[in-house]
Write a protein that holds these residues in place. Structure first.
Motif, PDB file in Angstrom:
ATOM      1  N   GLU A 160       0.791  -1.291  -0.092  1.00  0.00           N
ATOM      2  CA  GLU A 160      -0.047  -0.066   0.063  1.00  0.00           C
ATOM      3  C   GLU A 160       0.880   1.320  -0.026  1.00  0.00           C
ATOM      4  N   LEU A 162      -0.430   4.476   0.321  1.00  0.00           N
ATOM      5  CA  LEU A 162      -1.207   5.773   0.527  1.00  0.00           C
ATOM      6  C   LEU A 162      -0.408   6.860   1.605  1.00  0.00           C
ATOM      7  N   ILE A 227      14.399  13.578   0.226  1.00  0.00           N
ATOM      8  CA  ILE A 227      14.041  14.403   1.323  1.00  0.00           C
ATOM      9  C   ILE A 227      15.753  14.640   1.712  1.00  0.00           C
ATOM     10  N   LEU A 262      11.327  17.331  -2.564  1.00  0.00           N
ATOM     11  CA  LEU A 262      12.516  18.046  -2.726  1.00  0.00           C
ATOM     12  C   LEU A 262      12.490  19.491  -1.874  1.00  0.00           C
ATOM     13  N   CYS A 272       5.968   5.999   9.061  1.00  0.00           N
ATOM     14  CA  CYS A 272       6.289   5.207   7.963  1.00  0.00           C
ATOM     15  C   CYS A 272       7.987   5.193   7.737  1.00  0.00           C
ATOM     16  N   LEU A 273       8.188   6.496   7.013  1.00  0.00           N
ATOM     17  CA  LEU A 273       9.728   6.706   6.526  1.00  0.00           C
ATOM     18  C   LEU A 273      10.580   6.386   7.381  1.00  0.00           C
ATOM     19  N   PHE A 334       3.415  15.205  12.682  1.00  0.00           N
ATOM     20  CA  PHE A 334       4.435  14.868  11.835  1.00  0.00           C
ATOM     21  C   PHE A 334       4.537  15.647  10.211  1.00  0.00           C
ATOM     22  N   LYS A 335       3.243  15.866   9.911  1.00  0.00           N
ATOM     23  CA  LYS A 335       2.953  16.646   8.774  1.00  0.00           C
ATOM     24  C   LYS A 335       1.635  17.249   8.823  1.00  0.00           C
TER      25      LYS A 335
END
Ligand code: UGA
Length: 445
Positions: A160, A162, A227, A262, A272-273, A334-335
């Motif tokens: 997934e 998303l 990133i 970027l 996740c990341l 986080f965002k």
């Protein structure tokens, strides 16, 4: 959407109702399927059942209520009920980072899978969606073959992609679908379960288990690397007097590079990341290919250095010490468009500054409850204005549109000193400077 004339539309279940599972269940119902969602958390199930989404995700509550009312969507805590109901079962439980280790914690996936298997009907397909270390699908498929009492039961892997904040859009109209299968029958069942999405059309890659599992972590590793690349350039800009926002803009016109992911600033966080690149490194070590992924250590290190740099810059601007200082923080998630504070750079920075002696007052449009539970030592305020009241410095750490559009003049009267650090390179420096503020940001003068 009406069922197909052949009546071949499978009945679907979704196990785990976190960000991924709840969104997946609601969206499958929206696509016209009969869906049963399961979680072992009775509180979550009661909320979903009453039309409440247990987390912040734009657009999801409306779709949840619509599909509950249409009778296409139900929730349960019973594996027996799920087994009896479903033709295709999606495993969507979490794989957090293990305490004190880089590896992923597979406890929830394994427990959920083992609770489901005894209840499966003949011909059922179990589909893994959780982000897992390569080799998990092969292991679960072998276990299914060994332990499931039903006939013709199979496993497939369907990663997934998303994004939180865009979860509904990403699920209903994904960039691509990936089916990891070992038989044509499993592929046919998955095609039926995604028929309305495939008809859009949506690109489909059919592959083996190993590739399907790797696509997910490779995608997140690439995004994290992109990133951290621009944040590494930000470090160099800081040393040379360059402006990383202009550097990024100039790079983005090269279509081979592209401008997405970027955006330099405080770096990546979330559920996740960060944990996915660490779990990927851990698995590569087990497979004897750790050298192939050693660059991800640097990706992680660059990312964490941005948080430290933010703390240092803020301290420098208030005269070298946080002792006795008031720091107003805008953002904890986080965002933006999320209430998720897992590995949040914003909250990490706020907590570090408080530990260094400042009194931190914080506001976030959606993540206050989660932040308060994680960091009860911080001061929480009901608006950006209140968070900034009396502050010696204001830190913009999550780029909610409410903050981006803020008129500097509204904060000017309440702060003790007009100093702002833009941790997300999302404010207009000229506007803030014109209003008498000292504006600083990461990676630019
Ligand atoms: C990420 C991936 O983008 C999804 O494709 C994936 O499905 C998901 O993880 C997952 O594995 O479940 P998400 O964690 O929701 O999605 O968040 P992103 O939008 O990717 O943002 C991650 C972090 O990177 C945020 O902290 C964001 O502020 C930061 N970021 C993003 C930057 O610092 N710069 C950028 O240019 C973009």
């Amino acid at each position: 959407m009406e069922p197909t004339a052949s009546g071949a539309r499978p009945r679907l279940t979704v196990l785990g109702t976190g960000y991924l599972g709840a969104t997946h269940a609601v969206c499958l119902a929206e696509l016209g399927f009969d869906v049963l969602g399961l979680d072992v958390d009775e509180h979550k199930i009661a909320l979903l059942h009453s039309g409440e989404v247990p987390f912040y995700e734009p657009g999801l509550p409306e779709l949840l209520r619509k599909n509950l009312e249409a009778g296409r969507l139900r929730f349960t805590t019973s594996f027996e009920e799920v087994g009896a109901f479903g033709d295709v079962h999606f495993l969507c439980v979490g794989t957090p980072q293990k305490q004190g280790e880089f590896a992923a914690d597979m406890t929830y996936v394994d427990a959920c899978f083992r609770a489901l298997v005894p209840h499966l009907r003949d011909g059922a397909l179990v589909v893994g969606k959780s982000t897992v270390p390569a080799g998990t699908a092969e292991r679960l498929a072998a276990e299914l073959a060994r332990t499931c009492p039903a006939a013709d039961v199979e496993l497939a892997w369907n990663p997934e992609f998303l994004r939180e904040g865009f979860a509904v859009e990403d699920t209903l109209t994904p960039d691509r679908l990936v089916f990891g299968v070992t038989s044509e029958a499993a592929e046919a069942k998955l095609r039926a379960a995604f028929a309305p999405v495939l008809e859009l059309p949506t690109p489909l890659v059919v592959t083996d288990f190993a590739t399907a599992q790797l696509v997910k972590v490779a995608a997140n590793a690439f995004l994290a690397t992109k990133i951290s690349f621009i944040n590494a350039m930000a470090e160099v800009c800081e040393a040379t007097g360059g402006d990383v926002t202009l550097l990024s803009k100039a790079l983005s016109y090269d279509s081979r590079i592209g401008g997405r992911f970027l955006h330099a600033g405080l770096g990546f966080g979330g559920g996740c990341l960060p944990k996915d690149i660490r779990a990927f490194m851990a698995r590569a070590g087990e497979l004897g290919v750790d050298q192939a992924l050693s660059f991800l250590r640097e990706v992680d290190a660059i990312n964490l250095r941005r948080r430290a740099r933010m703390v240092d810059l803020a301290r420098e601007l208030v005269g070298g010490s946080f002792g006795g200082m008031r720091v107003g923080v805008l953002g904890a998630a986080f965002k933006p468009n999320s209430d998720d504070i897992r590995d949040s750079p914003a909250l990490d920075v706020a907590a570090a500054i408080q530990r260094q002696g400042a009194a931190v007052t914080l506001y976030d449009p959606a993540a206050m409850d989660n932040a308060r539970a994680r960091c009860p030592e911080l001061g929480y305020r009901e608006s950006a204005l209140e968070a900034a009241r009396g502050a010696d410095i204001v830190l913009h750490l999550t780029e909610w549109s409410e903050f981006r559009q803020m008129d500097p003049a509204t904060l000017s009267d309440v702060v003790a000193s007009r100093r702002i650090v833009d941790g997300r390179n999302a404010l207009d420096p000229a506007r803030w400077r014109a209003a008498g503020w000292t504006y600083r940001a990461l990676g630019r003068p």
